[in-house]
Design an enzyme around this catalytic site. Structure first.
Site, mmCIF file in Angstrom:
data_model
loop_
_atom_site.group_PDB
_atom_site.id
_atom_site.type_symbol
_atom_site.label_atom_id
_atom_site.label_comp_id
_atom_site.label_asym_id
_atom_site.label_seq_id
_atom_site.Cartn_x
_atom_site.Cartn_y
_atom_site.Cartn_z
ATOM 1 N N SER A 295 1.539 -5.287 3.589
ATOM 2 C CA SER A 295 2.800 -4.998 4.273
ATOM 3 C C SER A 295 3.544 -3.866 3.564
ATOM 4 O O SER A 295 4.278 -3.102 4.197
ATOM 5 C CB SER A 295 3.675 -6.249 4.338
ATOM 6 O OG SER A 295 3.835 -6.802 3.052
ATOM 7 N N SER A 296 3.338 -3.710 2.257
ATOM 8 C CA SER A 296 4.073 -2.658 1.537
ATOM 9 C C SER A 296 3.576 -1.275 1.937
ATOM 10 O O SER A 296 4.378 -0.361 2.151
ATOM 11 C CB SER A 296 3.981 -2.865 0.033
ATOM 12 O OG SER A 296 2.658 -3.069 -0.352
ATOM 13 N N ASP B 36 -4.994 0.804 0.619
ATOM 14 C CA ASP B 36 -4.112 0.212 1.633
ATOM 15 C C ASP B 36 -3.499 1.282 2.527
ATOM 16 O O ASP B 36 -3.481 1.161 3.758
ATOM 17 C CB ASP B 36 -2.978 -0.572 0.952
ATOM 18 C CG ASP B 36 -3.491 -1.549 -0.080
ATOM 19 O OD1 ASP B 36 -4.676 -1.913 -0.009
ATOM 20 O OD2 ASP B 36 -2.710 -1.940 -0.970
ATOM 21 N N TYR C 296 -3.603 -7.155 -12.342
ATOM 22 C CA TYR C 296 -4.170 -5.994 -11.638
ATOM 23 C C TYR C 296 -4.157 -4.792 -12.581
ATOM 24 O O TYR C 296 -5.157 -4.090 -12.741
ATOM 25 C CB TYR C 296 -3.342 -5.712 -10.382
ATOM 26 C CG TYR C 296 -3.830 -4.543 -9.544
ATOM 27 C CD1 TYR C 296 -4.680 -4.756 -8.460
ATOM 28 C CD2 TYR C 296 -3.445 -3.242 -9.830
ATOM 29 C CE1 TYR C 296 -5.131 -3.690 -7.690
ATOM 30 C CE2 TYR C 296 -3.889 -2.176 -9.064
ATOM 31 C CZ TYR C 296 -4.720 -2.404 -7.986
ATOM 32 O OH TYR C 296 -5.161 -1.346 -7.225
ATOM 33 N N GLU D 51 4.395 3.854 -5.250
ATOM 34 C CA GLU D 51 3.830 2.666 -5.937
ATOM 35 C C GLU D 51 3.880 2.860 -7.456
ATOM 36 O O GLU D 51 4.244 1.954 -8.198
ATOM 37 C CB GLU D 51 2.366 2.444 -5.529
ATOM 38 C CG GLU D 51 2.167 2.143 -4.052
ATOM 39 C CD GLU D 51 2.417 0.687 -3.695
ATOM 40 O OE1 GLU D 51 2.582 -0.136 -4.599
ATOM 41 O OE2 GLU D 51 2.470 0.393 -2.474
ATOM 42 N N HIS E 198 -11.442 -3.260 -5.447
ATOM 43 C CA HIS E 198 -11.119 -2.655 -6.754
ATOM 44 C C HIS E 198 -11.916 -1.377 -7.000
ATOM 45 O O HIS E 198 -12.037 -0.924 -8.136
ATOM 46 C CB HIS E 198 -11.303 -3.661 -7.901
ATOM 47 C CG HIS E 198 -10.260 -4.746 -7.865
ATOM 48 N ND1 HIS E 198 -9.030 -4.599 -8.452
ATOM 49 C CD2 HIS E 198 -10.250 -5.951 -7.258
ATOM 50 C CE1 HIS E 198 -8.317 -5.703 -8.238
ATOM 51 N NE2 HIS E 198 -9.038 -6.528 -7.497
ATOM 52 N N THR E 199 -12.454 -0.828 -5.955
ATOM 53 C CA THR E 199 -13.222 0.419 -6.082
ATOM 54 C C THR E 199 -12.320 1.642 -5.923
ATOM 55 O O THR E 199 -12.690 2.728 -6.344
ATOM 56 C CB THR E 199 -14.312 0.477 -5.003
ATOM 57 O OG1 THR E 199 -13.696 0.158 -3.752
ATOM 58 C CG2 THR E 199 -15.429 -0.510 -5.284
ATOM 59 N N ASP E 200 -11.152 1.462 -5.298
ATOM 60 C CA ASP E 200 -10.350 2.663 -4.956
ATOM 61 C C ASP E 200 -9.884 3.423 -6.197
ATOM 62 O O ASP E 200 -10.010 4.644 -6.264
ATOM 63 C CB ASP E 200 -9.196 2.353 -3.982
ATOM 64 C CG ASP E 200 -8.180 1.334 -4.462
ATOM 65 O OD1 ASP E 200 -8.434 0.657 -5.488
ATOM 66 O OD2 ASP E 200 -7.118 1.213 -3.815
ATOM 67 N N SER F 34 16.532 -5.140 7.051
ATOM 68 C CA SER F 34 15.266 -5.808 7.353
ATOM 69 C C SER F 34 15.554 -7.087 8.127
ATOM 70 O O SER F 34 16.253 -7.977 7.622
ATOM 71 C CB SER F 34 14.531 -6.141 6.052
ATOM 72 O OG SER F 34 13.578 -7.153 6.293
HETATM 73 C C1 GLA Z 1 -4.632 -4.006 -3.854
HETATM 74 C C2 GLA Z 1 -4.296 -2.539 -4.130
HETATM 75 C C3 GLA Z 1 -5.389 -1.618 -3.597
HETATM 76 C C4 GLA Z 1 -6.774 -2.053 -4.079
HETATM 77 C C5 GLA Z 1 -6.972 -3.547 -3.851
HETATM 78 C C6 GLA Z 1 -8.263 -4.052 -4.465
HETATM 79 O O1 GLA Z 1 -4.616 -4.257 -2.480
HETATM 80 O O2 GLA Z 1 -3.075 -2.201 -3.521
HETATM 81 O O3 GLA Z 1 -5.114 -0.293 -3.983
HETATM 82 O O4 GLA Z 1 -6.978 -1.709 -5.412
HETATM 83 O O5 GLA Z 1 -5.911 -4.312 -4.386
HETATM 84 O O6 GLA Z 1 -9.357 -3.503 -3.807
#
Ligand code: GLA
Length: 391
Positions: free
Chosen positions: A128-129, A173, A223, A161, A38-40, A71
């Site tokens: 996967s996304s 990700d 989230y 996203e 959750h730092t991003d 798919s």
């Molecule tokens: C999900 C989000 C990422 C990140 C993580 C938590 O994977 O897609 O961007 O925020 O949660 O670190």
């Protein structure tokens, strides 16, 4: 190699489905995250890596304005006209979003035949996304011979996203899926979008994912709630201390101020501040091959994600608690967005199977759920496979 087999299968599926042969395959891996959760979206630090599980995309132009994507994993076909702007199913939104964003920027102006194959669990907590987005982006850019930077590709994924899937996620990700190098971990700094590689030094250790098989329906909205809570805490700090624009460099006095006016914001901020410190500590511990310290950092992170960031759940907490009874488990934590999903665990090398047996039995006894367990290897990021005749 398993991925060679998957390339062959992708070629065959494409040919069977579209009665023509593609000239290349675009592949993008899933990811794990060692530390930095959750730092991003908080301008912080993280240490992810790509894993040796991929989305494979074969793609060719057609002579219409119709985009068709099939798919194999979902046994579903999605078709839309270039310029459409609404999709219902989640995976359709990714395809539509990528095609639209690329069309806006590069005016691709052609129909496409797309085949998506994979050995990555869809929705299995290993992004996967992001892998799908990048396999599509790289594939379409390659098809139209368009060159662009990694940061532009990552921004494009983020627009998909935010605008099509409506999740205000950060870029952890996508960065991992695109930038990773075999055998290495990435150290990402989201404040200035810099990154570097460190050796994973995993001669004596194995990294094992345990999928709790729990998928909370509210995970996305929870989230989003965390994203908003952090933004609000920053706003409050900023209105009192003008220079603040993220949690980096927030000192104890300032944290104390936050605690008095917004306890939830304080807890979120404290997690982020300490999690960033843990990324540095983890780097040192990995360099020194200090397995005990690595394990302790993971456990600290878990407790913080459980108690301060509040993104864990009973099943995941049980997986972590019970693992401490396994002698060769050094540490672990909830990984990814939270509210279910995977734990990532540091295990003594060659004890992975014993750990797996141990956890399966315990988890099954307690929750009557069979967890999915796999050891991960650190792989390189997304790429184009051009010489497909060799497969
Ligand atoms: C999900 C989000 C990422 C990140 C993580 C938590 O994977 O897609 O961007 O925020 O949660 O670190």
């Amino acid at each position: 190699m398993e991925s060679n087999k998957l390339v062959q299968e992708t070629l065959k599926h494409f040919t069977d489905f579209y009665s023509e042969s593609p000239s290349f395959i675009s592949i993008a891996p899933g990811r794990i995250n060692i530390i930095g959760e959750h730092t991003d979206y908080n301008d912080g630090l993280a240490m992810p890596a790509a894993i040796d599980r991929y989305i494979f995309v074969a793609i060719a132009k057609n002579r219409s304005q119709l985009i068709t994507a099939h798919s194999t994993a979902l046994e579903d076909t999605y078709s839309f006209n270039l310029g459409a702007d609404i999709a219902d199913k989640l995976w359709h939104k990714y395809v539509l979003g990528v095609v639209n964003e690329l069309n806006i920027k590069y005016n691709i102006n052609s129909g496409l035949d797309i085949l998506i194959h994979s050995n990555l669990d869809i929705g299995g907590g290993v992004s996967s996304s992001a892998a799908l987005e990048l396999a599509l982006i790289n594939g379409i850019l390659h098809l139209f011979k368009i060159e662009t930077s990694s940061s532009e590709k990552i921004d494009l994924c983020q627009r998909v996203e935010h605008n099509y899937v409506h999740i205000k996620s950060g870029t952890l990700d996508q960065s991992a899926s695109l930038l990773s190098r075999e055998g290495c971990l990435l150290v990402l700094d989201f404040q200035d979008n810099k990154y570097r590689y460190i050796d994973s030094n995993s001669q004596n250790t194995a990294w094992v994912l345990v999928d709790s098989m729990i998928k909370r329906k509210l995970a996305n909205s929870k989230y989003h709630e965390r994203v908003l809570e952090c933004r609000q805490a920053i706003r409050q700090l900023k209105s009192r201390y003008k220079d603040i624009c993220n949690f980096n460099n927030v000192d104890n006095n300032q944290l104390g101020y936050l605690m008095n006016i917004n306890e939830t914001g304080y807890k979120r901020a404290k997690h982020i501040i300490n999690e960033n410190i843990r990324v540095h500590k983890m780097e040192d511990a990995i360099m020194n091959q200090d397995i005990v310290e690595m394990g302790n950092i993971l456990i600290d992170s878990h407790l913080s994600l459980r108690d301060l960031y509040e993104v864990s759940c009973d099943e995941i907490d049980y997986l972590i608690d019970v693992s401490s009874d396994f002698k060769d488990w050094h540490g672990g934590r909830i990984m990814g967005g939270g509210f279910g999903g995977n734990t990532i665990n540091l295990i003594k090398k060659n004890m992975e199977n014993d750990y797996s047996d141990f956890i399966k039995k315990k988890y099954l006894d307690k929750f009557q759920i069979m967890p999915k367990i796999r050891t991960v290897n650190f792989s390189s990021g997304a790429k184009i496979i051009d010489n497909i005749k060799a497969f």
